[in-house]
Scaffold this motif. Sequence first.
Motif, PDB file in Angstrom:
ATOM      1  N   LYS A  64      40.488  35.988  46.218  1.00 42.69           N
ATOM      2  CA  LYS A  64      39.028  35.829  46.258  1.00 42.69           C
ATOM      3  C   LYS A  64      38.365  36.753  45.241  1.00 42.69           C
ATOM      4  O   LYS A  64      37.454  36.330  44.517  1.00 42.69           O
ATOM      5  CB  LYS A  64      38.526  36.146  47.669  1.00 42.69           C
ATOM      6  N   GLN A  65      38.814  37.998  45.167  1.00 46.67           N
ATOM      7  CA  GLN A  65      38.247  38.956  44.212  1.00 46.67           C
ATOM      8  C   GLN A  65      38.502  38.498  42.775  1.00 46.67           C
ATOM      9  O   GLN A  65      37.612  38.590  41.931  1.00 46.67           O
ATOM     10  CB  GLN A  65      38.855  40.349  44.440  1.00 46.67           C
ATOM     11  N   GLN A  67      38.842  35.416  41.784  1.00 49.21           N
ATOM     12  CA  GLN A  67      37.948  34.283  41.536  1.00 49.21           C
ATOM     13  C   GLN A  67      36.532  34.770  41.254  1.00 49.21           C
ATOM     14  O   GLN A  67      35.871  34.287  40.330  1.00 49.21           O
ATOM     15  CB  GLN A  67      37.944  33.332  42.740  1.00 49.21           C
ATOM     16  N   GLU A  68      36.061  35.747  42.047  1.00 46.36           N
ATOM     17  CA  GLU A  68      34.720  36.292  41.829  1.00 46.36           C
ATOM     18  C   GLU A  68      34.625  36.944  40.456  1.00 46.36           C
ATOM     19  O   GLU A  68      33.632  36.775  39.749  1.00 46.36           O
ATOM     20  CB  GLU A  68      34.379  37.304  42.925  1.00 46.36           C
ATOM     21  N   GLU A  71      34.406  34.264  37.845  1.00 45.14           N
ATOM     22  CA  GLU A  71      33.067  33.667  37.823  1.00 45.14           C
ATOM     23  C   GLU A  71      32.071  34.601  37.152  1.00 45.14           C
ATOM     24  O   GLU A  71      31.241  34.158  36.354  1.00 45.14           O
ATOM     25  CB  GLU A  71      32.612  33.353  39.250  1.00 45.14           C
TER      26      GLU A  71
END
Length: 125
Positions: A64-65, A67-68, A71
């Motif tokens: 998740k980190q 991916q963030e 982005e």
Amino acid sequence: LDDFVTKVDNYKTEIEDAQTKLKMQKAEYEKDLKEALKQAENRRIMAVKDGEERRLQLETQKIKQDQENAELLKKKEYDHQIALEELEQLYQKKIAIETEKYFKLEQTKLEMQRMYESEMEKLKK
């Protein structure tokens, strides 16, 4: 002699009672040991399971980190591109304004040159 035989019988009975008691204690100790081993194995299994769950949580959190971060990087690249395009447009406008000023000055120069030449011609006559 009867007394001796009675004592021997009593001793035999005491020995048998002691042996029976020891067998019962041994069985109870073995049962307690099995239970303790079973509990230790259950704790080990739970610890492994908890460790695996924690690893999965951390792995999910890392994904998740990542991916963030990707982005955010894309957004920064986009914002950079927009800022670059705006800067380029401003530069093109400035060049256009400066070019227009140059042509106006050139025009003024030519007009003044013609006027001076005309004045020079009049003065020569």
